[in-house]
Design a protein around this motif. Structure first.
Motif, PDB file in Angstrom:
ATOM      1  N   GLU A   1       0.849  -1.190   0.000  1.00 50.18           N
ATOM      2  CA  GLU A   1       0.000   0.000   0.000  1.00 50.18           C
ATOM      3  C   GLU A   1       0.885   1.240   0.000  1.00 50.18           C
ATOM      4  OE1 GLU A   1      -3.021   2.537   2.918  1.00 50.18           O
ATOM      5  OE2 GLU A   1      -2.392   0.516   3.502  1.00 50.18           O
ATOM      6  N   SER A   2       0.507   2.224  -0.788  1.00 50.27           N
ATOM      7  CA  SER A   2       1.252   3.482  -0.793  1.00 50.27           C
ATOM      8  C   SER A   2       0.407   4.597  -0.182  1.00 50.27           C
ATOM      9  CB  SER A   2       1.667   3.887  -2.208  1.00 50.27           C
ATOM     10  OG  SER A   2       0.547   4.314  -2.967  1.00 50.27           O
ATOM     11  N   GLU A   3       1.097   5.483   0.492  1.00 53.50           N
ATOM     12  CA  GLU A   3       0.474   6.709   0.984  1.00 53.50           C
ATOM     13  C   GLU A   3       1.245   7.879   0.384  1.00 53.50           C
ATOM     14  OE1 GLU A   3      -0.480   9.107   5.162  1.00 53.50           O
ATOM     15  OE2 GLU A   3       0.036   6.981   5.194  1.00 53.50           O
ATOM     16  N   SER A   4       0.538   8.728  -0.317  1.00 50.84           N
ATOM     17  CA  SER A   4       1.181   9.872  -0.974  1.00 50.84           C
ATOM     18  C   SER A   4       0.602  11.175  -0.446  1.00 50.84           C
ATOM     19  CB  SER A   4       0.980   9.805  -2.499  1.00 50.84           C
ATOM     20  OG  SER A   4       1.597   8.665  -3.045  1.00 50.84           O
ATOM     21  N   TYR A   5       1.503  12.104  -0.192  1.00 47.99           N
ATOM     22  CA  TYR A   5       1.089  13.434   0.254  1.00 47.99           C
ATOM     23  C   TYR A   5       1.534  14.438  -0.802  1.00 47.99           C
ATOM     24  CZ  TYR A   5       0.861  17.776   2.919  1.00 47.99           C
ATOM     25  OH  TYR A   5       0.588  19.066   3.333  1.00 47.99           O
ATOM     26  N   VAL A   6       0.592  15.265  -1.245  1.00 51.89           N
ATOM     27  CA  VAL A   6       0.884  16.263  -2.281  1.00 51.89           C
ATOM     28  C   VAL A   6       0.478  17.641  -1.775  1.00 51.89           C
ATOM     29  CG1 VAL A   6       0.404  17.023  -4.642  1.00 51.89           C
ATOM     30  CG2 VAL A   6       0.511  14.573  -4.116  1.00 51.89           C
ATOM     31  N   TYR A   7       1.417  18.572  -1.841  1.00 54.24           N
ATOM     32  CA  TYR A   7       1.126  19.963  -1.465  1.00 54.24           C
ATOM     33  C   TYR A   7       1.481  20.863  -2.639  1.00 54.24           C
ATOM     34  CZ  TYR A   7       1.336  24.507   0.820  1.00 54.24           C
ATOM     35  OH  TYR A   7       1.139  25.832   1.147  1.00 54.24           O
ATOM     36  N   THR A   8       0.531  21.702  -3.050  1.00 55.92           N
ATOM     37  CA  THR A   8       0.746  22.567  -4.210  1.00 55.92           C
ATOM     38  C   THR A   8       0.544  24.042  -3.881  1.00 55.92           C
ATOM     39  OG1 THR A   8      -1.562  22.198  -4.897  1.00 55.92           O
ATOM     40  CG2 THR A   8       0.125  20.761  -5.860  1.00 55.92           C
ATOM     41  N   GLY A   9       0.763  24.403  -2.620  1.00 59.26           N
ATOM     42  CA  GLY A   9       0.729  25.809  -2.253  1.00 59.26           C
ATOM     43  C   GLY A   9      -0.557  26.303  -1.634  1.00 59.26           C
ATOM     44  N   GLY A  10      -1.550  25.439  -1.482  1.00 59.23           N
ATOM     45  CA  GLY A  10      -2.829  25.861  -0.926  1.00 59.23           C
ATOM     46  C   GLY A  10      -2.842  25.857   0.594  1.00 59.23           C
ATOM     47  N   ALA A  11      -4.045  25.817   1.153  1.00 59.20           N
ATOM     48  CA  ALA A  11      -4.185  25.852   2.606  1.00 59.20           C
ATOM     49  C   ALA A  11      -3.610  24.597   3.252  1.00 59.20           C
ATOM     50  CB  ALA A  11      -5.659  26.012   2.981  1.00 59.20           C
ATOM     51  N   HIS A  12      -3.770  23.477   2.584  1.00 57.91           N
ATOM     52  CA  HIS A  12      -3.217  22.222   3.097  1.00 57.91           C
ATOM     53  C   HIS A  12      -3.027  21.258   1.937  1.00 57.91           C
ATOM     54  CE1 HIS A  12      -7.197  20.461   2.567  1.00 57.91           C
ATOM     55  NE2 HIS A  12      -7.726  21.432   3.301  1.00 57.91           N
ATOM     56  N   GLY A  13      -2.252  20.216   2.190  1.00 62.92           N
ATOM     57  CA  GLY A  13      -2.019  19.214   1.160  1.00 62.92           C
ATOM     58  C   GLY A  13      -3.112  18.168   1.145  1.00 62.92           C
ATOM     59  N   MET A  14      -2.971  17.213   0.242  1.00 55.93           N
ATOM     60  CA  MET A  14      -3.927  16.107   0.141  1.00 55.93           C
ATOM     61  C   MET A  14      -3.170  14.777   0.198  1.00 55.93           C
ATOM     62  SD  MET A  14      -7.133  16.738   0.189  1.00 55.93           S
ATOM     63  CE  MET A  14      -7.741  15.176  -0.447  1.00 55.93           C
ATOM     64  N   THR A  15      -3.838  13.808   0.801  1.00 51.22           N
ATOM     65  CA  THR A  15      -3.258  12.475   0.938  1.00 51.22           C
ATOM     66  C   THR A  15      -4.027  11.498   0.052  1.00 51.22           C
ATOM     67  OG1 THR A  15      -2.640  12.944   3.232  1.00 51.22           O
ATOM     68  CG2 THR A  15      -2.648  10.644   2.546  1.00 51.22           C
ATOM     69  N   GLY A  16      -3.293  10.660  -0.663  1.00 44.95           N
ATOM     70  CA  GLY A  16      -3.912   9.662  -1.522  1.00 44.95           C
ATOM     71  C   GLY A  16      -3.303   8.290  -1.285  1.00 44.95           C
ATOM     72  N   TYR A  17      -3.980   7.257  -1.737  1.00 45.68           N
ATOM     73  CA  TYR A  17      -3.550   5.886  -1.479  1.00 45.68           C
ATOM     74  C   TYR A  17      -3.618   5.051  -2.754  1.00 45.68           C
ATOM     75  CZ  TYR A  17      -4.357   7.518   3.252  1.00 45.68           C
ATOM     76  OH  TYR A  17      -4.329   8.267   4.402  1.00 45.68           O
ATOM     77  N   ASP A  18      -2.780   4.016  -2.790  1.00 46.24           N
ATOM     78  CA  ASP A  18      -2.794   3.095  -3.923  1.00 46.24           C
ATOM     79  C   ASP A  18      -2.385   1.715  -3.414  1.00 46.24           C
ATOM     80  OD1 ASP A  18      -3.121   2.172  -6.478  1.00 46.24           O
ATOM     81  OD2 ASP A  18      -1.453   3.299  -7.351  1.00 46.24           O
ATOM     82  N   VAL A  19      -2.590   0.700  -4.234  1.00 43.46           N
ATOM     83  CA  VAL A  19      -2.254  -0.663  -3.839  1.00 43.46           C
ATOM     84  C   VAL A  19      -1.644  -1.401  -5.019  1.00 43.46           C
ATOM     85  CG1 VAL A  19      -4.578  -1.488  -4.407  1.00 43.46           C
ATOM     86  CG2 VAL A  19      -3.160  -2.804  -2.811  1.00 43.46           C
ATOM     87  N   VAL A  20      -0.673  -2.257  -4.733  1.00 41.73           N
ATOM     88  CA  VAL A  20      -0.100  -3.165  -5.720  1.00 41.73           C
ATOM     89  C   VAL A  20      -0.178  -4.566  -5.132  1.00 41.73           C
ATOM     90  CG1 VAL A  20       2.078  -3.979  -6.700  1.00 41.73           C
ATOM     91  CG2 VAL A  20       1.417  -1.602  -6.972  1.00 41.73           C
ATOM     92  N   LEU A  21      -0.674  -5.503  -5.927  1.00 41.85           N
ATOM     93  CA  LEU A  21      -0.788  -6.900  -5.497  1.00 41.85           C
ATOM     94  C   LEU A  21       0.051  -7.765  -6.435  1.00 41.85           C
ATOM     95  CD1 LEU A  21      -2.113  -8.836  -3.480  1.00 41.85           C
ATOM     96  CD2 LEU A  21      -4.019  -9.084  -5.088  1.00 41.85           C
ATOM     97  N   TRP A  22       1.081  -8.408  -5.864  1.00 42.06           N
ATOM     98  CA  TRP A  22       1.973  -9.260  -6.646  1.00 42.06           C
ATOM     99  C   TRP A  22       1.629 -10.722  -6.354  1.00 42.06           C
ATOM    100  CZ3 TRP A  22       5.238  -8.759 -10.578  1.00 42.06           C
ATOM    101  CH2 TRP A  22       6.156  -9.775 -10.833  1.00 42.06           C
ATOM    102  N   ASP A  23       1.346 -11.479  -7.420  1.00 40.65           N
ATOM    103  CA  ASP A  23       1.021 -12.893  -7.306  1.00 40.65           C
ATOM    104  C   ASP A  23       2.325 -13.687  -7.433  1.00 40.65           C
ATOM    105  OD1 ASP A  23       0.160 -15.502  -7.565  1.00 40.65           O
ATOM    106  OD2 ASP A  23      -1.472 -15.034  -8.951  1.00 40.65           O
TER     107      ASP A  23
END
Length: 272
Positions: free
Chosen positions: A134-156
């Motif tokens: 699972e990934s957790e990403s934080y992105v800030y582009t100069g606004g009031a606060h940043g945003m956090t997003g998530y992703d998943v990779v499943l390896w068989d």
């Protein structure tokens, strides 16, 4: 000397200096060293060194960037290539956006706030069948606060290829039907815990039960043997105001969920 095996001097020194009652240990060490030396001289392929976690971090006047993934991913060339391309494109896009923003701020007379992009992958399951990241990403582009997003990779591991969480389901609709009720109950329990009062269902996303299939579904394992839960990761704003942050709704594998998993993948999941 042709045809004779040259035993390293260090082994002979160990044998000469060791007490007689440790002779068996000395012999074992001598044999092991001699075997390694013989393999090396014969050109026998040596095992690859253990993979190490990867971490990249740099900072400029425009952008602070970091990207990391664990040793389990670093041991799989496909994932190394995948994450390498992801990191490169993510950084290039973010840097371009930051430079464009800087130029726009300068033209309008406003101060520029440096941007940042941080991505970290972590292991949620490492079983004989699956590696779930699972990934957790934080992105800030100069606004009031940043945003956090998530992703998943499943390896068989059995098929030595990447798959997707939805690919292991008999169908997304069947899986949604299996998890919706327990998901809604656990989400409301966590909402009430954060808010300090029971949730009263309404028409807005902050009180009604949202669609779990629209969120990030992460297979997890508590013992490293089998997948024993599916965690629905709900990002900020999806189920509550920004101040509440994210929700991790962990759903243990039950009979209904397992039934919604394709037969060829069921050996990787617990049997309730």
């Amino acid at each position: 000397m042709q045809g004779r095996l040259m035993v390293p001097a260090a082994v002979l020194l160990i044998a000469a200096c060791s007490p007689s009652h440790d002779q068996s240990a000395v012999n074992a060490a001598e044999n092991e060293a001699a075997a390694r030396f013989a393999d090396k001289m014969a050109g026998t392929p040596q095992p690859a060194p253990p993979a190490k976690p990867f971490a990249q971090a740099d900072k400029s006047e425009f952008l602070e960037f970091s990207y990391a993934y664990p040793a389990q991913a670093a041991a799989i060339p496909f994932l190394v290539d995948k994450f390498g391309k992801d990191a490169a494109s993510s950084k290039a896009d973010a840097l371009k956006m930051a430079k464009d923003d800087s130029a726009a701020m300068k033209e309008s007379g406003y101060p520029f706030r440096p941007h940042s992009v941080e991505t970290k992958w972590r292991v949620e399951a490492d079983t004989p069948r699956f590696l779930s990241l699972e990934s957790e990403s934080y992105v800030y582009t100069g606004g009031a606060h940043g945003m956090t997003g998530y992703d998943v990779v499943l390896w068989d591991k059995a098929r030595r290829r990447e798959t997707s969480v939805k690919a292991v389901m008999t169908s997304p609709a069947a899986f949604a039907a299996a998890i919706r009720d327990p998901f809604c109950r656990e989400l409301d329990r966590q909402r009430a815990e954060k808010r300090g009062e029971p949730v009263v269902r309404g028409d807005d996303d902050f009180t009604k039960c949202i669609d779990p299939m629209s969120e990030t579904l992460v297979p997890t394992s508590s013992d490293g043997k089998l997948i024993d839960a599916m965690t629905v990761v709900v990002g900020p704003y999806s189920a509550g105001p920004y101040a509440e942050g994210s929700y991790d709704v962990k759903l243990p594998v039950d009979a209904a969920m397992r039934k919604a998993i394709k037969t060829e993948y069921q050996d990787g999941f617990v049997t309730p």
